[in-house]
Design a protein around this motif. Structure first.
Motif, PDB file in Angstrom:
ATOM      1  N   ASP A  44      12.790   9.842  -9.428  1.00  0.00           N
ATOM      2  CA  ASP A  44      12.255  10.549  -8.698  1.00  0.00           C
ATOM      3  C   ASP A  44      11.077   9.924  -7.878  1.00  0.00           C
ATOM      4  N   ARG A  45      11.185  10.532  -6.336  1.00  0.00           N
ATOM      5  CA  ARG A  45       9.989  10.232  -5.525  1.00  0.00           C
ATOM      6  C   ARG A  45       9.107  11.044  -5.743  1.00  0.00           C
ATOM      7  N   THR A  46       7.716  10.610  -5.716  1.00  0.00           N
ATOM      8  CA  THR A  46       6.640  11.672  -5.707  1.00  0.00           C
ATOM      9  C   THR A  46       6.215  11.884  -4.106  1.00  0.00           C
ATOM     10  N   PRO A  47       5.485  13.089  -3.934  1.00  0.00           N
ATOM     11  CA  PRO A  47       5.078  13.239  -2.716  1.00  0.00           C
ATOM     12  C   PRO A  47       4.065  12.230  -2.374  1.00  0.00           C
ATOM     13  N   PRO A  48       4.336  11.447  -1.106  1.00  0.00           N
ATOM     14  CA  PRO A  48       3.510  10.466  -0.786  1.00  0.00           C
ATOM     15  C   PRO A  48       2.052  10.955  -0.688  1.00  0.00           C
ATOM     16  N   SER A  49       1.122  10.099  -1.150  1.00  0.00           N
ATOM     17  CA  SER A  49      -0.403  10.547  -1.033  1.00  0.00           C
ATOM     18  C   SER A  49      -1.164   9.456  -0.663  1.00  0.00           C
ATOM     19  N   LEU A  62       0.000  -1.454  -3.386  1.00  0.00           N
ATOM     20  CA  LEU A  62       0.794  -0.305  -3.877  1.00  0.00           C
ATOM     21  C   LEU A  62       0.095   0.919  -3.769  1.00  0.00           C
ATOM     22  N   ASP A  63       0.730   2.082  -4.040  1.00  0.00           N
ATOM     23  CA  ASP A  63       0.105   3.345  -3.647  1.00  0.00           C
ATOM     24  C   ASP A  63      -1.043   3.624  -4.723  1.00  0.00           C
ATOM     25  N   GLU A  64      -2.130   3.996  -4.221  1.00  0.00           N
ATOM     26  CA  GLU A  64      -3.407   4.077  -4.912  1.00  0.00           C
ATOM     27  C   GLU A  64      -3.187   4.799  -5.967  1.00  0.00           C
ATOM     28  N   GLY A  65      -3.844   4.278  -7.111  1.00  0.00           N
ATOM     29  CA  GLY A  65      -3.680   4.885  -8.510  1.00  0.00           C
ATOM     30  C   GLY A  65      -2.329   4.851  -9.346  1.00  0.00           C
ATOM     31  N   SER A  66      -1.372   4.103  -8.703  1.00  0.00           N
ATOM     32  CA  SER A  66      -0.054   4.095  -9.246  1.00  0.00           C
ATOM     33  C   SER A  66       0.435   2.928 -10.121  1.00  0.00           C
ATOM     34  N   ARG A  70       4.313   2.560  -7.376  1.00  0.00           N
ATOM     35  CA  ARG A  70       4.873   3.441  -6.196  1.00  0.00           C
ATOM     36  C   ARG A  70       4.551   2.898  -4.933  1.00  0.00           C
ATOM     37  N   LEU A  71       5.478   2.931  -4.051  1.00  0.00           N
ATOM     38  CA  LEU A  71       5.402   2.558  -2.763  1.00  0.00           C
ATOM     39  C   LEU A  71       5.806   3.797  -1.864  1.00  0.00           C
ATOM     40  N   ASP A  72       5.084   4.417  -1.161  1.00  0.00           N
ATOM     41  CA  ASP A  72       5.157   5.505  -0.325  1.00  0.00           C
ATOM     42  C   ASP A  72       5.823   6.633  -1.418  1.00  0.00           C
ATOM     43  N   GLY A  73       5.505   6.737  -2.554  1.00  0.00           N
ATOM     44  CA  GLY A  73       5.950   7.551  -3.363  1.00  0.00           C
ATOM     45  C   GLY A  73       7.306   7.154  -4.299  1.00  0.00           C
ATOM     46  N   TRP A  74       7.952   6.137  -3.884  1.00  0.00           N
ATOM     47  CA  TRP A  74       8.945   5.606  -4.507  1.00  0.00           C
ATOM     48  C   TRP A  74       8.917   4.585  -5.709  1.00  0.00           C
ATOM     49  N   PRO A  75       9.275   4.880  -6.847  1.00  0.00           N
ATOM     50  CA  PRO A  75       8.993   3.990  -7.812  1.00  0.00           C
ATOM     51  C   PRO A  75       9.480   2.638  -7.620  1.00  0.00           C
TER      52      PRO A  75
END
Length: 515
Positions: A259-264, A296-300, A318-323
């Protein structure tokens, strides 16, 4: 006609099963600072979500007239529940019943737990405490004969490594088959000072003349350094939170997309400090983890196996929400060079990425294999070749960021060069067959031996070679595809993650996972 009496008897048996090994054993478990199995299930799973299977499994006690007198449950509990709303399968050892030994369990429960996860496509969480194997030699008295050993459920244990995400938490003393189950997972976690893991415990080891405590034999520090466990945490709660975090990056089953998480985090965010993070003097290291945290996504960033093969960093992020799966050199340990341990770590991590179709981002600063007699005794070249094979066997999308060094066979393992080379280099890029620091002496040995002034000639050759090693000369020949401003690293990586999103599923099995 009503079945009220039978239903009441059902509830009575289930209530007795919840007593586990009895008040004395439960008190002993608590005094040791460990949760009991029911408390662990409550802590791990969403409230009220556990659906037990085999709640009546155990041994009933009857009186002289054949009436029901009591009930002793099996020491294996399994079922399904949810973790943050996500269905999972869970199987747990009850140490208060014969120390979790299999001679007090109903072996079919472990088998069915593995089957449930594999066939229903549910992530599997094992809560392990005890031997999980054939019990003690006392079993011979109970059975009236010895038996040829076999490993219950092992076909399913092996199969699940290629079917579903598997997490094992070693929550107390874990020996024999229990230890084998723990390490036969994608992520193995221990609790510091509370759990130990070994092939055989101290009493058995004493038989070969070695007298050690449980902690000395298989404590978390030892197993982390050996690479048998991936991580260790201060409490059971922290270990379970790590398990939840790990699973959040993976799909329910191999073949599906995670799953992709909502990008933050802004996918186009740049960081100008990256232009200064790599020292000009190649003898000095820098903080690769700082690069990961800002690109990479902050805190990921979820790093695994920090204490084994430490010249390489392995993490999920994650990158833009993608694992994504992240491989990175650690220039502060052996300069980022590959050891035998680092190669083993890489192989297993690439297998994880391949099994669950996670695109790989590889941050490279590799001066080659670590050399010397210790490296040779460790079989570094064989382990390195196996890791290189795993990289070349991988079919997941792969993006390489050449941060600094890339030398020799290990440097060439940055990616499978026969595929599309989705690759960028920073201006600090430095590559070749051998570093100039030792390569000049090796390449021009005979010339230097006859020179009037070997040191002057050596410096002249180095200067010429440094000029030719300018990364821009490599780019002119398209031997490196693109040199970038380091500040632009994150936007390029998020573009890679989005561009390859459609490649996260597969129809046929990939390379076999190797625990």
């Amino acid at each position: 006609m009503s079945w009220k009496d039978e239903i009441a008897h059902l509830r009575k048996r289930q209530a007795l099963a919840h007593n586990m090994g009895g008040a004395e054993k439960l008190a002993r478990q608590k005094a040791a600072g460990r949760l009991n199995v029911r408390e662990r299930l409550d802590l791990l799973l969403d409230p009220g979500s556990f659906r037990e299977i085999g709640s009546l499994t155990g041994k009933a006690r009857t009186n002289a007239e054949g009436g029901f007198e009591g009930f002793s449950p099996a020491n294996c509990i399994f079922g399904r529940g949810t973790v943050r709303g996500r269905p999972v399968a869970v199987v747990a050892d009850d140490f208060t019943v014969r120390g979790g030994a299999a001679d007090a369990a109903i072996v079919e429960k472990q088998i069915e737990a593995e089957k449930m996860a594999g066939e229903l496509g549910l992530p599997l969480i094992r809560l392990i405490e005890g031997t999980g194997g054939g019990g003690s030699v006392k079993s011979i008295l109970d059975m009236g004969a010895s038996y040829v050993p076999f490993n219950p459920a092992w076909d399913q244990v092996v199969a699940n490594l290629e079917r579903v995400p598997v997490v094992s938490l070693a929550l107390g003393p874990v020996a024999g088959l229990g230890a084998a189950r723990a390490v036969s997972s994608h992520y193995c976690v221990m609790v510091k000072g509370q759990s130990q893991m070994f092939i055989a415990g101290p009493p058995v080891v004493a038989g070969v003349g070695e007298h050690v405590s449980k902690e000395e034999l298989g404590g978390s520090d030892l197993q982390l350094a050996a690479g048998a466990a991936d991580d260790a945490y201060a409490s059971e709660a922290d270990a379970m939170e790590a398990a939840r975090w790990f699973l959040s990056y993976l799909p329910d089953m191999a073949g599906d997309a995670a799953d992709r998480t909502p990008p933050s985090d802004d996918p186009a965010r740049i960081d100008e400090s990256l232009r200064e993070i790599v020292p000009r003097d190649k003898r000095f290291g820098y903080d690769m983890r700082a690069i990961l945290n800002t690109t990479l996504d902050e805190g990921s960033v979820f790093e695994m196996g920090r204490h084994f093969g430490s010249s390489v960093i392995t993490a999920l992020a994650r990158l833009d929400g993608w694992p994504v799966a992240v491989l990175a050199s650690n220039p502060n340990v052996y300069g980022g060079g590959w050891t035998a341990e680092a190669a083993q770590k890489i192989l297993r991590f690439v297998d994880l990425a391949e099994t669950f179709r996670l695109p790989v981002v590889h941050f490279v600063d590799v001066p080659g294999f670590v050399i010397g007699t210790r490296a040779e005794r460790a079989g570094t070249i064989r382990h390195g070749a196996r890791a290189l094979s795993a990289i070349y066997q991988a079919s997941v999308p792969w993006c390489t960021m050449l941060i600094r060094k890339a030398y020799g066979v290990a440097g060439a393992a940055m990616m499978d060069h026969t595929r599309f080379r989705y690759r960028y280099a920073w201006p600090s890029g430095d590559w070749g067959s051998l570093p100039l620091e030792g390569g000049v002496e090796a390449a021009f040995k005979s010339v230097l031996a006859t020179a009037e002034d070997p040191e002057a000639l050596k410096e002249e050759l180095r200067t010429r070679m440094r000029d030719l090693s300018d990364p821009f000369k490599t780019a002119e020949r398209f031997w490196i595809e693109e040199i970038i401003d380091p500040a632009d690293t994150r936007p390029l990586l998020t573009e890679f993650a989005n561009l390859t999103a459609k490649l996260r599923t597969r129809d046929k099995p990939g390379t076999r996972y190797r625990p």
